[in-house]
Design a protein around this motif. Structure first.
Motif, PDB file in Angstrom:
ATOM      1  N   TRP A  94       0.859  -1.194   0.000  1.00 56.66           N
ATOM      2  CA  TRP A  94       0.000   0.000   0.000  1.00 56.66           C
ATOM      3  C   TRP A  94       0.890   1.238   0.000  1.00 56.66           C
ATOM      4  O   TRP A  94       1.750   1.359   0.903  1.00 56.66           O
ATOM      5  N   SER A  95       0.703   2.109  -0.957  1.00 54.99           N
ATOM      6  CA  SER A  95       1.504   3.342  -0.918  1.00 54.99           C
ATOM      7  C   SER A  95       0.904   4.263   0.145  1.00 54.99           C
ATOM      8  O   SER A  95      -0.307   4.210   0.421  1.00 54.99           O
ATOM      9  N   THR A  96       1.760   5.090   0.745  1.00 53.84           N
ATOM     10  CA  THR A  96       1.266   5.923   1.863  1.00 53.84           C
ATOM     11  C   THR A  96       1.704   7.394   1.689  1.00 53.84           C
ATOM     12  O   THR A  96       2.029   8.051   2.662  1.00 53.84           O
ATOM     13  N   TYR A  97       1.699   7.872   0.441  1.00 56.12           N
ATOM     14  CA  TYR A  97       2.156   9.255   0.202  1.00 56.12           C
ATOM     15  C   TYR A  97       1.294  10.271   0.947  1.00 56.12           C
ATOM     16  O   TYR A  97       1.809  11.180   1.593  1.00 56.12           O
ATOM     17  N   ASN A  98      -0.016  10.122   0.840  1.00 58.86           N
ATOM     18  CA  ASN A  98      -0.895  11.117   1.477  1.00 58.86           C
ATOM     19  C   ASN A  98      -0.761  11.076   2.999  1.00 58.86           C
ATOM     20  O   ASN A  98      -0.745  12.112   3.662  1.00 58.86           O
ATOM     21  N   THR A  99      -0.659   9.848   3.537  1.00 63.59           N
ATOM     22  CA  THR A  99      -0.538   9.720   4.988  1.00 63.59           C
ATOM     23  C   THR A  99       0.782  10.353   5.455  1.00 63.59           C
ATOM     24  O   THR A  99       0.814  11.071   6.464  1.00 63.59           O
ATOM     25  N   GLU A 100       1.849  10.119   4.693  1.00 60.30           N
ATOM     26  CA  GLU A 100       3.145  10.704   5.082  1.00 60.30           C
ATOM     27  C   GLU A 100       3.136  12.222   4.890  1.00 60.30           C
ATOM     28  O   GLU A 100       3.712  12.958   5.691  1.00 60.30           O
ATOM     29  N   MET A 101       2.457  12.668   3.833  1.00 61.58           N
ATOM     30  CA  MET A 101       2.329  14.120   3.608  1.00 61.58           C
ATOM     31  C   MET A 101       1.636  14.766   4.811  1.00 61.58           C
ATOM     32  O   MET A 101       2.083  15.789   5.335  1.00 61.58           O
ATOM     33  N   LEU A 102       0.564  14.105   5.268  1.00 62.60           N
ATOM     34  CA  LEU A 102      -0.192  14.660   6.393  1.00 62.60           C
ATOM     35  C   LEU A 102       0.671  14.698   7.659  1.00 62.60           C
ATOM     36  O   LEU A 102       0.652  15.677   8.415  1.00 62.60           O
ATOM     37  N   MET A 103       1.454  13.634   7.841  1.00 51.89           N
ATOM     38  CA  MET A 103       2.305  13.569   9.028  1.00 51.89           C
ATOM     39  C   MET A 103       3.255  14.769   9.054  1.00 51.89           C
ATOM     40  O   MET A 103       3.459  15.406  10.074  1.00 51.89           O
ATOM     41  N   SER A 104       3.812  15.082   7.876  1.00 50.62           N
ATOM     42  CA  SER A 104       4.774  16.196   7.853  1.00 50.62           C
ATOM     43  C   SER A 104       4.063  17.552   7.919  1.00 50.62           C
ATOM     44  O   SER A 104       4.685  18.562   8.241  1.00 50.62           O
ATOM     45  N   ALA A 105       2.737  17.565   7.662  1.00 51.93           N
ATOM     46  CA  ALA A 105       2.010  18.841   7.745  1.00 51.93           C
ATOM     47  C   ALA A 105       1.614  19.175   9.193  1.00 51.93           C
ATOM     48  O   ALA A 105       1.164  20.282   9.474  1.00 51.93           O
ATOM     49  N   LEU A 106       1.791  18.207  10.110  1.00 51.47           N
ATOM     50  CA  LEU A 106       1.363  18.440  11.497  1.00 51.47           C
ATOM     51  C   LEU A 106       2.464  19.141  12.290  1.00 51.47           C
ATOM     52  O   LEU A 106       3.653  18.956  12.023  1.00 51.47           O
ATOM     53  N   SER A 107       2.064  19.940  13.274  1.00 58.52           N
ATOM     54  CA  SER A 107       3.032  20.565  14.185  1.00 58.52           C
ATOM     55  C   SER A 107       3.632  19.461  15.063  1.00 58.52           C
ATOM     56  O   SER A 107       3.014  18.392  15.212  1.00 58.52           O
ATOM     57  N   PRO A 108       4.811  19.691  15.655  1.00 59.16           N
ATOM     58  CA  PRO A 108       5.388  18.655  16.532  1.00 59.16           C
ATOM     59  C   PRO A 108       4.425  18.235  17.646  1.00 59.16           C
ATOM     60  O   PRO A 108       4.328  17.067  17.980  1.00 59.16           O
TER      61      PRO A 108
END
Ligand SMILES: CCCCCCCCCCCCCCCCCCCCCCCCCCCC(=O)SCCNC(=O)CCNC(=O)[C@H](O)C(C)(C)COP(=O)(O)OP(=O)(O)OC[C@H]1O[C@@H](n2cnc3c(N)ncnc32)[C@H](O)[C@@H]1OP(=O)(O)O
Ligand code: NDP
Length: 515
Positions: free
Chosen positions: A401-415
């Motif tokens: 399963w590719s997870t580009y969107n999930t990883e994109m979202l992770m990096s869009a979150l504040s710490p």
């Protein structure tokens, strides 16, 4: 301050499937992190002589919600149970309730579904497709709606090996399927089901795929996102490790293995066991709700909530860890000692099913009959074998399963949001997680007390002794029968006996001389 938690403050949130496994964890997290939310509307159907309110209060009074009560003492006032049946037209919601939902809802989380693999196609279509269509129609009449989050499954396209975060078209349009379910009778539906589902393994994955297409086609101008979790397991960290409350996925099979019913399972040890903890799914879901409402992506984004490509664990490793945990934390009153193994082909599977599953069940039922009790083991074993046959498809294959969107979202979150709404499965320690999972199954599903562990261990020792005795008796009987029938066996037997006699005589003579 968490931006996601702040976002849900003051919001009116509608959840379908709130009484289910995932829905409860979702509600818990929402109340715990955003206690200032305005209201959570839950669509609930009355069940087993319980009123809606009783059903909801039972959930709020459970151990899962203990922490919530500390941060949100008035939680009972913030939850509004709406009588609804997703199988009915307009969900059988009263006019007043419908008006309230339409005019106040800000966010919709659509979790309700039938997750049975063997559901009749008509029922699966009704709940997983038609109800989704109706909910979208309702959502389109909600002036304050900011996001609509649809929970699907990573297996909705399990006929493919590599799955991207896109909605794949279905061979037959969902609208046509919905229409045909209205006029075809059950017998014809039964007949055409295998043809319709094609290379999908069951009606569940097939109708979840149709549901996604409906979301994409009929979402109109709504802000929509689709989340695809893989196999949802017990909680990893929140509100505490190991919480689980139904038998779906691996949980039922962990019980069957721990109680000694399950002795062999057809699985590929090296295939990826794509489990995902329930709290990880919920954290991603809440983050997606925030992102979809605030950033309003132009198209419907699909988010894979899977573990395989970031932190893979295979069924072999998982099985061994489950068994290792039984040594430390055995289940009470086991039928046999937990000792399951994997088989990899049809012949060995049939053999072990006969020897390790059916035969002991028949013997035990015979014993129950002899002692004047009702036989039940064969029925239970047949049910287990049926379950095994249903899950085999999923434990003998691996998917990417590719997870580009999930990883994109992770990096869009504040710490801070990455910490509070953690869905980074790379941090998951599988051995620890599985141990807590088994412990959770014991405590929250089986409701067994930890104080009973010494007695459970004693019981397993007794079972081991019975096992040795039984095997010895069986061997002796077989040997006796063989001796009676075969001259060769008799000769071997006399040879062994005379050899032992000579050895003992020599040993006795040499020890007398030494003295
Ligand atoms: C290298 C060598 C290593 C060697 C290692 C040794 C290995 C040792 C292994 C030991 C450990 C084993 C643990 C790991 C095994 C892993 C297997 C995991 C399989 C998981 C696969 C899931 C794939 C999921 C893909 C899709 C994910 C999703 O999107 S949806 C969620 C998943 N959905 C489900 O799981 C639903 C499945 N359930 C059904 O479809 C049906 O319930 C059924 C067909 C299974 C049964 O239907 P039936 O009509 O017969 O029964 P029902 O009316 O439902 O219930 C009757 C009673 O049975 C109980 N029940 C229900 N479900 C289960 C279950 N899954 N297991 C056991 N029992 C179940 C139910 O409570 C009822 O009980 P009563 O009320 O008492 O009658
Ligand atoms: N569990 C898993 O492994 C996975 C689950 N998913 C998806 O996650 C979502 C939630 O699954 P999960 O929580 O495990 O499922 P559960 O079976 O635990 O919960 C299903 C929920 O749907 C509700 N529901 C079913 N039928 C109706 C109806 N006619 N009217 C109103 N409500 C109804 C149930 O209500 P009631 O309590 O009244 O029965 C329950 O609240 C589903 O969409 C599923 O496809 C995706 C991947 C894996």
């Amino acid at each position: 301050m968490s931006m996601i938690a702040a976002f849900y403050g003051g919001k009116s949130i509608l959840i379908t499937g709130a009484t289910g496994f995932l829905g409860k964890v979702l509600m818990e997290k929402l109340f715990r992190t955003s206690p200032d939310l305005k209201v959570i509307y839950v669509l609930v159907r009355p069940k087993q002589g319980q009123t809606l309110q009783q059903r909801v209060f039972q959930i709020l009074d459970s151990k899962l919600f203990e922490k919530v009560k500390e941060v949100c003492p008035n939680v009972h006032e913030k939850i509004r149970a709406i009588s609804a049946d997703l199988n009915q037209n307009d969900f059988a919601i009263s006019k007043e309730d419908m008006q309230e939902l339409l005019s106040h809802t800000n966010i919709v989380f659509h979790c309700a579904a039938t997750v049975r693999f063997d559901d009749h196609l008509r029922h699966a279509v009704q709940l997983n497709v038609t109800a989704t269509q109706q909910l979208l129609l309702m959502a389109s009449q909600m002036p304050k709606l900011e996001a609509f989050i649809h929970i699907s499954t990573a297996f909705s396209n399990c006929n493919l090996k590599h799955i991207d975060e896109v909605v794949y078209p279905c061979p037959v349009e969902p609208k046509k399927i919905i229409d045909s379910m209205e006029w075809l009778d059950d017998a014809i539906i039964d007949e055409i089901t295998p043809k319709l589902i094609g290379d999908q393994p069951n009606t569940y994955t097939y109708t979840k795929a149709l549901g996604e297409v409906v979301v994409q086609q009929e979402g109109g101008n709504l802000n929509i996102a689709i989340i695809r979790p893989s196999i949802v397991g017990a909680t990893w960290q929140e509100p505490f490790p190991g919480w689980v409350d139904n038998l779906n996925g691996p949980s039922g099979l962990i019980i069957a293995a721990g109680k000694g019913f399950l002795r062999s399972i057809r699985a590929t040890p090296m295939a990826v066991a794509d489990l995902i903890p329930a709290d990880t799914v919920v954290n991603l879901t809440l983050a997606v709700g925030w992102y979809t409402a605030v950033h309003r992506p132009k198209s419907t984004l699909v988010y894979h909530c899977t573990s395989g490509n970031l932190n893979p664990c295979n069924w072999g490793k998982m099985g061994l860890q489950v068994l290792a945990t039984f040594e430390k934390i055995p289940f009470e009153r086991a039928f046999r000692r937990p000792n399951a193994d994997f088989t990899t082909n049809n012949i060995t599977t049939h053999y072990w099913n006969a020897v390790s599953h059916r035969a002991p069940a028949i013997i035990y039922d015979f014993y129950l009959r002899l002692t004047g009790r009702k036989p039940r083991m064969t029925k239970l074993m047949n049910r287990l074998l049926r379950t095994l046959s249903m899950v085999e498809y999923f434990i003998n294959r691996s998917w990417e399963w590719s997870t580009y969107n999930t990883e994109m979202l992770m990096s869009a979150l504040s710490p801070e949001d990455q910490r509070v709404f953690n869905f980074d499965v790379r941090q998951l320690n599988w051995l620890e997680y599985i141990e807590n999972y088994v412990l959770g199954v014991k405590k929250y599903l089986l409701k067994e007390d930890m104080a009973g562990i010494p007695e459970a261990k004693q019981h397993l020792k007794r079972l081991r002794n019975i096992h040795y005795l039984f095997n010895t008796a069986l061997f002796l009987i077989a040997w006796r029968l063989l001796i009676a029938r075969s001259q060769v066996a008799r000769n071997v037997w006399f040879f062994i006996v005379s050899f032992c006699y000579k050895f003992l005589s020599y040993f006795r003579a040499s020890s007398t001389l030494n003295a």
